[in-house]
Scaffold this motif. Structure first.
Motif, PDB file in Angstrom:
ATOM      1  N   ILE A 123       0.924  -0.985  -0.005  1.00  0.00           N
ATOM      2  CA  ILE A 123       0.007  -0.096   0.242  1.00  0.00           C
ATOM      3  C   ILE A 123       0.641   1.134   0.010  1.00  0.00           C
ATOM      4  CG2 ILE A 123      -1.830  -1.165   1.179  1.00  0.00           C
ATOM      5  CD1 ILE A 123      -0.908   0.190   3.697  1.00  0.00           C
ATOM      6  N   CYS A 124       0.331   2.317  -0.538  1.00  0.00           N
ATOM      7  CA  CYS A 124       1.212   3.593  -0.624  1.00  0.00           C
ATOM      8  C   CYS A 124       1.430   4.091   0.910  1.00  0.00           C
ATOM      9  CB  CYS A 124       0.445   4.683  -1.110  1.00  0.00           C
ATOM     10  SG  CYS A 124       1.512   6.105  -1.488  1.00  0.00           S
ATOM     11  N   ILE A 125       2.628   4.519   1.072  1.00  0.00           N
ATOM     12  CA  ILE A 125       3.187   5.147   2.326  1.00  0.00           C
ATOM     13  C   ILE A 125       2.312   6.420   3.046  1.00  0.00           C
ATOM     14  CG2 ILE A 125       5.204   6.298   1.625  1.00  0.00           C
ATOM     15  CD1 ILE A 125       6.765   4.561   3.901  1.00  0.00           C
ATOM     16  N   CYS A 142       3.932   4.907  -3.997  1.00  0.00           N
ATOM     17  CA  CYS A 142       3.452   4.748  -5.154  1.00  0.00           C
ATOM     18  C   CYS A 142       3.952   5.629  -6.025  1.00  0.00           C
ATOM     19  CB  CYS A 142       1.899   4.749  -5.370  1.00  0.00           C
ATOM     20  SG  CYS A 142       1.314   6.581  -5.132  1.00  0.00           S
ATOM     21  N   PRO A 143       3.892   5.348  -7.668  1.00  0.00           N
ATOM     22  CA  PRO A 143       4.597   6.010  -8.438  1.00  0.00           C
ATOM     23  C   PRO A 143       4.200   7.576  -8.385  1.00  0.00           C
ATOM     24  CG  PRO A 143       3.666   4.211  -9.476  1.00  0.00           C
ATOM     25  CD  PRO A 143       3.370   4.076  -8.045  1.00  0.00           C
ATOM     26  N   GLU A 144       2.830   7.830  -8.114  1.00  0.00           N
ATOM     27  CA  GLU A 144       2.669   9.414  -7.787  1.00  0.00           C
ATOM     28  C   GLU A 144       3.207  10.096  -6.739  1.00  0.00           C
ATOM     29  OE1 GLU A 144      -0.033  10.507 -10.000  1.00  0.00           O
ATOM     30  OE2 GLU A 144       0.325   8.681 -10.943  1.00  0.00           O
ATOM     31  N   CYS A 145       3.239   9.377  -5.572  1.00  0.00           N
ATOM     32  CA  CYS A 145       3.822   9.955  -4.276  1.00  0.00           C
ATOM     33  C   CYS A 145       5.405  10.033  -4.119  1.00  0.00           C
ATOM     34  CB  CYS A 145       3.337   9.276  -3.211  1.00  0.00           C
ATOM     35  SG  CYS A 145       1.425   9.470  -3.110  1.00  0.00           S
ATOM     36  N   ARG A 146       6.027   9.073  -4.946  1.00  0.00           N
ATOM     37  CA  ARG A 146       7.518   8.827  -4.741  1.00  0.00           C
ATOM     38  C   ARG A 146       8.312  10.327  -4.974  1.00  0.00           C
ATOM     39  NH1 ARG A 146       8.591   5.345  -9.017  1.00  0.00           N
ATOM     40  NH2 ARG A 146       7.883   3.680  -7.527  1.00  0.00           N
ATOM     41  N   PRO A 147       8.876  10.591  -3.789  1.00  0.00           N
ATOM     42  CA  PRO A 147       9.791  11.899  -4.125  1.00  0.00           C
ATOM     43  C   PRO A 147      10.842  11.805  -5.315  1.00  0.00           C
ATOM     44  CG  PRO A 147      10.166  10.962  -1.869  1.00  0.00           C
ATOM     45  CD  PRO A 147       9.563  10.147  -2.876  1.00  0.00           C
ATOM     46  N   ILE A 148      10.849  12.847  -5.928  1.00  0.00           N
ATOM     47  CA  ILE A 148      11.933  12.904  -6.981  1.00  0.00           C
ATOM     48  C   ILE A 148      13.341  13.107  -6.892  1.00  0.00           C
ATOM     49  CG2 ILE A 148      11.967  14.034  -9.647  1.00  0.00           C
ATOM     50  CD1 ILE A 148       9.480  15.447  -8.909  1.00  0.00           C
TER      51      ILE A 148
END
Ligand code: NCD
Length: 400
Positions: A360-362, A394-400
Motif C-alpha cells: 500500500i502507498c506509504i 506509489c509512483p505518484e507519491c514517490r519523491p523525485i
C-alpha cells in the motif's frame, strides 16, 4: 506444550494438550464452514507453494464415514485426493506395505490407510518412510481390531462439545457396550480418555476382554475401569453410552446367527434399557450400527446423537489435517486475506480479494494499493487504512 503432529498411527500419538487444541480447532473450523461467505478461506490450508497437497487413501475395507469424511475434508481444505482399493493394488498379490510405501511415498504428501486384516499396516508404512527418508505422512484410518485413532478424535470431540467443562473435570461416567475385544474404536478411546478421567463400565461378554496392551496403557491413569455383564445394572448412573456393532468383519472365525441374536439381546439399546437410562444421558455409536440399534432411534429418542457424532467426523478430520500440514496457519489471517475490497483504476470498479494486494502507498492521504509488481489501483482511504501490507511509495507519491 502442544506437540507438533506428524504420523498418526495410534491414539498414543496425541498428548493431552494436542487433543484440546484439535477440539478447539474443530470448533473454529465448524463455525467457519457453516458460514458460506467464509468457507472458501479454508481452501488455502492444504496448499504448498500454491499447489494442492497430494493425498492417497488406501482401503481394504468398506467404509461410509471415515473414507468419505477424509475425502470431503481434504477437498474442503484445498488438497487433492485419490482413493485406491487395496484389492486393486499389488498388496492383494502379497506386496508388503513397506514396498508400497516406498513406491507411493515420493509422489504423495500423505497416505491414509485402512486395513481390516493387518493391524500394523500404518506402522509398517511409517517405518518405510523413515528408512527411505521420505516426508510422506501416514494416517491410520482403522487397523485390524487394534486401533482407530481418528474415530477416537470424533468420539471425544463429540463428548467435549456436548459438555466441555464436565468432560475436562473427569467426572463423567461412561458405558462402553458390546464387542470390547474387537472394537478398535473403544481401544483408541480408552487410551485417550485416560488423560481426562472418568468412571468407565465395560459391558460385554465375560470371556472377551479389552486387549491387555490397552489396559496396560491406561493403568495408573485418571480412569477407573469396571467390567460388568449387564447394562441394566448401571443404567441409572451412566452419562455417556457408547454402543458398538458385533465386529463380524474383524473376527476371522466368523459369527453365527445364535451369537448375533444373543448380542442384540444383551448389548442392544432395548426399550427396557432406554426406560431406565438417565434422562440427560447421551448415547453414541461409531456406526455403522447393526440390529443392536433400531433404525431411526435418534428420531424417537433425542439422547441418541450418533448422526451428529458422525457429522463431526468431517470437521474433526479437517482440524487434524490442518494441525499436521498447516500448524501455524491462522484462520483469522486466511479469512482476512480472502475478504474482498472495492478498487478502481480499471474501466469499472472491481471487488478483489485482499490477498491479491501486495503493498500500500506509504502516504496516508493516498488511497493507492499495489496488486501486481507495477500495477497500482485505488480503494477508499478507510479501506486502505485497515490493510496490513508492506508500505512503499506509489509512483505518484514517490519523491523525485
Ligand atoms: C468403526 C470401525 O471401522 O472400526 N466404524 C467407523 O470407522 N466409523 C466401527 C465399526 O465398524 O463398527
Amino acid at each position: 506444550m502442544v506437540k507438533l503432529l506428524r504420523h498418526i498411527i495410534s491414539a498414543k500419538d496425541f498428548s493431552y494438550l494436542t487433543l484440546l487444541e484439535i477440539f478447539r480447532n474443530t470448533q473454529t473450523i465448524k463455525e467457519i464452514y457453516k458460514d458460506e461467505k467464509r468457507r472458501q478461506a479454508l481452501e488455502y490450508v492444504l496448499l504448498k507453494n500454491g499447489k494442492p497437497l497430494r493425498f492417497r487413501i488406501l482401503t481394504s475395507a468398506p467404509s461410509t464415514r471415515t473414507i468419505s469424511s477424509f475425502e470431503d475434508a481434504i477437498e474442503a481444505l484445498g488438497g487433492s485426493s485419490k482413493l485406491q482399493l487395496l484389492e486393486f493394488s499389488s498388496i492383494a498379490k502379497g506386496e508388503t506395505y513397506w514396498s508400497a510405501a516406498r513406491i507411493l511415498g515420493p509422489r504423495t504428501d500423505c497416505i491414509i490407510i485402512r486395513d481390516d486384516r493387518n493391524e500394523h499396516a500404518a506402522q509398517e508404512m511409517q517405518e518405510a518412510m523413515s528408512a527411505y527418508n521420505l516426508q510422506t505422512v501416514i494416517i491410520n484410518a482403522g487397523s485390524g481390531d487394534r486401533e482407530h485413532p481418528t474415530q477416537m478424535l470424533v468420539d471425544l470431540y463429540t463428548i467435549w462439545e456436548h459438555n466441555q467443562e464436565k468432560f475436562e473435570s473427569g467426572d463423567n461416567t461412561y458405558a462402553f457396550v458390546g464387542d470390547l475385544r474387537h472394537s478398535r474404536t473403544i481401544h483408541s478411546l480408552l487410551i485417550s480418555l485416560a488423560f481426562f478421567g472418568g468412571t468407565i463400565y465395560l459391558i460385554g461378554p465375560a470371556e472377551e476382554e479389552i486387549p491387555g496392551w490397552v489396559l496396560r496403557e491406561t493403568a495408573g491413569s485418571k480412569i477407573k475401569i469396571k467390567k460388568i455383564a449387564d447394562p441394566l445394572a448401571v443404567a441409572s448412573k451412566i452419562d455417556y453410552w457408547y454402543f458398538t456393532r458385533l465386529q463380524d468383519n474383524l473376527r476371522p472365525e466368523g459369527v453365527n446367527q445364535a451369537q448375533k441374536t444373543e448380542y442384540i439381546k444383551k448389548y442392544g439399546a432395548s426399550e427396557e434399557l432406554r426406560k431406565i437410562m438417565k434422562e440427560k444421558a447421551t448415547v453414541l455409536h461409531p456406526l455403522p450400527h447393526g440390529k443392536e440399534y433400531q433404525e431411526g432411534l435418534d428420531c424417537i429418542d433425542p439422547r441418541f446423537i450418533h448422526y451428529q457424532q458422525a457429522d463431526n467426523g468431517f470437521y474433526v478430520r479437517m482440524a487434524l489435517l490442518k494441525m499436521i500440514f498447516a500448524p501455524i496457519a491462522d484462520f483469522r489471517n486466511i479469512i482476512g486475506e480472502n475478504e474482498t475490497i472495492e478498487v478502481s483504476g480499471y474501466l469499472e470498479s472491481l471487488e478483489i480479494p485482499i490477498r491479491l494486494i501486495n503493498a500500500i502507498c506509504i502516504m496516508s492521504e493516498c488511497a493507492r494499493v499495489r496488486i501486481d509488481r507495477n500495477e497500482w489501483v485505488k480503494t477508499a482511504i478507510e479501506t486502505k487504512e485497515r490493510l496490513i501490507k508492506p508500505k512503499v511509495f506509489c509512483p505518484e507519491c514517490r519523491p523525485i
